[in-house]
Write an enzyme that holds these catalytic residues in place. Structure first.
Site, PDB file in Angstrom:
ATOM      1  N   ASP A   1       0.863  -1.183   0.000  1.00  0.00           N
ATOM      2  CA  ASP A   1       0.000   0.000   0.000  1.00  0.00           C
ATOM      3  C   ASP A   1       0.902   1.237   0.000  1.00  0.00           C
ATOM      4  O   ASP A   1       2.114   1.164   0.228  1.00  0.00           O
ATOM      5  CB  ASP A   1      -0.963  -0.014   1.187  1.00  0.00           C
ATOM      6  CG  ASP A   1      -2.169   0.900   0.939  1.00  0.00           C
ATOM      7  OD1 ASP A   1      -2.125   1.715  -0.011  1.00  0.00           O
ATOM      8  OD2 ASP A   1      -3.150   0.824   1.707  1.00  0.00           O
TER       9      ASP A   1
HETATM   10  C1  NOJ Z   1      -3.925   4.003   0.047  1.00  0.00           C
HETATM   11  C2  NOJ Z   1      -5.113   3.138   0.275  1.00  0.00           C
HETATM   12  O1  NOJ Z   1      -5.016   2.514   1.533  1.00  0.00           O
HETATM   13  C3  NOJ Z   1      -5.326   2.080  -0.791  1.00  0.00           C
HETATM   14  O2  NOJ Z   1      -6.564   1.468  -0.573  1.00  0.00           O
HETATM   15  C4  NOJ Z   1      -5.214   2.660  -2.153  1.00  0.00           C
HETATM   16  O3  NOJ Z   1      -5.408   1.649  -3.121  1.00  0.00           O
HETATM   17  C5  NOJ Z   1      -3.871   3.337  -2.308  1.00  0.00           C
HETATM   18  N1  NOJ Z   1      -3.749   4.391  -1.324  1.00  0.00           N
HETATM   19  C6  NOJ Z   1      -3.673   3.911  -3.702  1.00  0.00           C
HETATM   20  O4  NOJ Z   1      -4.455   5.021  -3.892  1.00  0.00           O
END
Ligand code: NOJ
Length: 726
Positions: free
Chosen positions: A283
């Site tokens: 993430d």
């Molecule tokens: C952080 C988020 O937790 C995740 O769900 C997301 O896919 C990513 N950012 C990318 O935007």
């Protein structure tokens, strides 16, 4: 076959074989993917390999995710996060495939969570429709639009266990049932990935993120191993079995080992036990955050820990790119680990056909406004997702309502209906509740509005106008709840109470004495204990997406019959959290151990949802009183629509195992089915019980146990008992 034709075919295939023989093996689609991967890997320099493990955001489609300007990006980077700009995407891809030594295409991903330009209800609401086919269609439709704008990959579905409504990201979950989560995970993966316009899916956030302590986002989690297997891992396993090509590692610390550096979950479980062949992306910044979490000493350490645990692609923080070469030189990371990660990413690129078709040609859907078919699907899904929580009989609104008051800050709000991950969705394209009612109210019914107060903050100066309007009307539609930004990522709340002065507004409006229909626009269950007794009806609208207002109008006016059922328990107060249907039993029942100040039960149970018709259940019929492992047992129930309207009924089948070596939930959902039943008609529903699948439970290491003994089966108000034989 004609000899001439055969000669032509043989001649042609000889030519094409000769041509492809000149291509390096990795460029030949006729060769097995493993062979292509191995060949390409053997040609790559270390620098090219490390670049494949790097993903960064680009473009201005999502300002939060912008980290580098397009002209600063290296052409050899493995992946980019960008959406809504096909020309930019194709330009970046052209650099990757035409201006680099090996021409390895990049993979382009973004968050397509509940729609792309046409926005569907948030996932928590989608689950309330209990319709895996509808979900699959919506995901497929979103994928087609995303693909037309150049995406190869979505960071969805999110299949975290949604059990704490304080946690803003409960909105993105399919709710609290691991079984339902598994069914919806598989449906979403299939929907995103199927067909020629499919895009790769990403199961996230692996794993345990839904247990964020106190509902605070990015918090650590303490999840007993047995619970991890019981509640958190099943939807991921189902998504892997459905063919998900990628998985995203979560932010949370899991029992002291952060999920993005957790070898047990990322390698032993995901790859060794489940056989996952795709790649894992971290993430956003999760590798770097290992330092903040107290697990990694510095950035190099963080890169080492994440890679060796099983994170292949580094999203956003660039630590792999900065540190892997040094770590290999120092002997801290074996080259084989980098090769393995690169191979996994290349495999997905080959499987998605990116080497053969790196570019996306513009189509009618590129940058397109919602199509009529997408709007119909969005309206259907929105209506199916809304849950009628209470109805004293005021709904559907009848001919006696000639003057309708529309009160509350959410009545005209378009952005709030989109939810927190609207991707390319535009507020201006959303049917607000007011617009939906204006369009569909019968001629001769007047609609007048008063906001009363803002969603948050503000004063009571609008109360008098709202109360006066209520007095002059035959009924009130009161639109309360949350703005889009009050749920989703980084949007936790300590209390579920309605923000600002809204609860007070509800009470003064109700005191005007007219029937009030409360519409709750929110990304989570909100606290209604104070206002619920004063409301004539309550509809959970959630964040219903582009066609939300039209769907609301249809339900209020009886043009559609509500059929949504809660995918999550609706607490009375925030202090009841955690509260969920699949809790373990208490040692004492009834009033003992219950709260002194409030009822211990939730305001609305998991699975609750009313209709404008009534359904009667016949007794559960079991084919036999006993089932053994290896056999199946058929359970059936007949449901009759005893009302005057056609309606959709969802039969939720629960089990309880009253005595087991690891105590079992009070009720555990094992199967569901929704079907339309005409007024006066009956329909049979069936649950084919497979003991290994439905009656077993995991131990602390995920090994499933089946024990002999009694099982209680529930469907609607009906109960039956059977035995599992040895
Ligand atoms: C952080 C988020 O937790 C995740 O769900 C997301 O896919 C990513 N950012 C990318 O935007």
């Amino acid at each position: 076959m004609q000899p001439m034709l055969l000669a032509l075919i043989l001649g042609f295939s000889a030519i094409s074989t000769a041509m492809s023989a000149e291509l390096p093996p990795y460029r030949r689609p006729d060769l097995p993917v493993d062979q292509r991967v191995a060949d390409l890997l053997s040609r790559m320099t270390l620098e090219e390999k490390i670049d494949q493990l790097h993903q960064c955001g680009v473009g201005d489609a999502n300002p939060n995710n912008l980290i580098q300007r397009a002209d600063e990006l290296r052409a050899t980077y493995g992946s980019f996060m960008t959406a809504g700009d096909l020309a930019l995407r194709n330009a970046l891809q052209r650099r990757a495939v035409e201006q680099t030594r090996l021409g390895i295409p990049a993979i382009f991903g973004a968050d397509v969570i509940h729609g792309y330009r046409t926005i569907f209800p948030i996932p928590l609401a989608q689950a309330c429709a209990w319709d895996a086919d509808l979900l699959r269609h919506a995901c497929r439709s979103a994928a087609e639009s995303a693909r037309a704008d150049g995406l190869d990959w979505t960071f969805a579905p999110m299949v975290d266990h949604g059990v704490d409504p304080r946690w803003g990201r409960i909105a993105e979950t399919f709710g609290e049932s691991p079984y339902a989560g598994s069914v919806f995970a598989a449906a979403a993966v299939t929907g995103y990935q199927e067909g020629p316009q499919g895009i790769a899916a990403c199961l996230k956030h692996y794993v345990g993120y839904g247990a964020s302590e106190g509902g605070r986002d990015y918090s650590s989690t303490e999840i007993a191993p047995q619970r991890l297997w019981e509640m958190h891992l099943p939807p991921f396993e189902a998504g892997v079995r459905a063919g998900a090509l990628t998985v995203m590692s979560a932010f949370n610390d899991l029992n002291g080992v952060p999920a993005s550096a957790n070898h047990y979950t990322l390698t032993e479980v995901l790859r060794q036990r489940w056989g996952f062949q795709g790649f894992v992306v971290s993430d956003w910044g999760a590798v770097q955050q290992l330092i903040q979490q107290g697990y990694a000493a510095d950035e190099a350490d963080a890169a080492q820990l994440a890679l060796l645990a099983g994170v292949d692609l580094d999203m956003a923080d660039g630590l792999y790119r900065q540190h892997l070469a040094g770590l290999i030189a120092a002997g801290r990371v074996p080259l084989a680990a980098v090769d393995e990660a690169v191979s996994r990413i290349l495999r997905v690129k080959f499987e998605r056909g990116l080497f053969e078709q790196p570019f996306v040609a513009p189509s009618a859907l590129t940058g397109a406004a919602p199509t009529p078919a997408q709007l119909d699907l969005a309206e259907e899904f929105a209506a199916r997702a809304m849950v009628l929580l209470k109805n004293t009989g005021v709904l559907p609104l009848g001919p006696e309502v000639r003057r309708l008051a529309l009160i509350g800050p959410l009545a005209t709000d378009q952005a709030a209906l989109l939810g927190s991950w609207a991707q390319q969705g535009r507020a201006a394209e959303v049917a607000s509740i007011e617009a939906g009612l204006r369009e569909r109210l019968p001629a001769g019914v007047s609609l007048r509005g008063a906001p009363g107060c803002p969603i948050e903050g503000g004063g009571r100066e609008g109360f008098d106008a709202a109360v006066a309007l209520a007095r002059e009307s035959d009924a009130v539609v009161l639109c309360l709840g949350e703005s889009a930004g009050m749920s989703g990522e980084n949007a936790s709340r300590s209390t579920l109470r309605l923000p600002g002065l809204q609860e007070e507004l509800a009470l003064v409006v109700a005191a005007a004495g007219k029937p009030v229909v409360l519409l709750v626009v929110s990304g989570r269950p909100v606290e209604l204990a104070a206002v619920e007794p004063k409301m004539a009806a309550i509809l959970a609208v959630w964040q219903p997406g582009t066609r939300g207002g039209a769907a609301v109008a249809d339900l209020l006016l009886g043009r559609r019959n509500p059929s949504g059922r809660l995918s999550v328990t609706w607490p009375r107060t925030s202090g009841q959290i955690p509260i969920y249907h699949n809790m373990r039993p208490r040692a004492r029942t009834g009033k003992e151990g219950a709260y002194q100040d409030i009822d211990t039960s939730p305001l609305y149970e998991f699975g609750h949802g009313l209709s404008y018709t009534t359904f009667a259940y016949g007794p559960i019929r079991l084919a036999r009183p006993t089932v053994k492992p290896g056999e199946t047992l058929t359970a059936e129930v007949t449901v009759t629509n005893t009302g005057k309207r056609d309606g959709i009924e969802t039969v939720l089948w629960f089990i309880r195992d009253p005595a087991a070596s690891i105590t079992r939930p009070l009720k555990d959902l094992k199967h569901f089915e929704s079907a339309s039943i005409a007024a006066g008609a009956s329909r049979g529903f069936r649950f084919e019980i497979d003991p290994a699948r439905d009656l077993s439970f995991p131990d602390a290491d995920g090994h499933r146990i089946i024990e002999p003994g009694e099982i209680i089966l529930f469907a609607g108000p009906e109960t039956a008992r059977f035995n599992v034989g040895p």
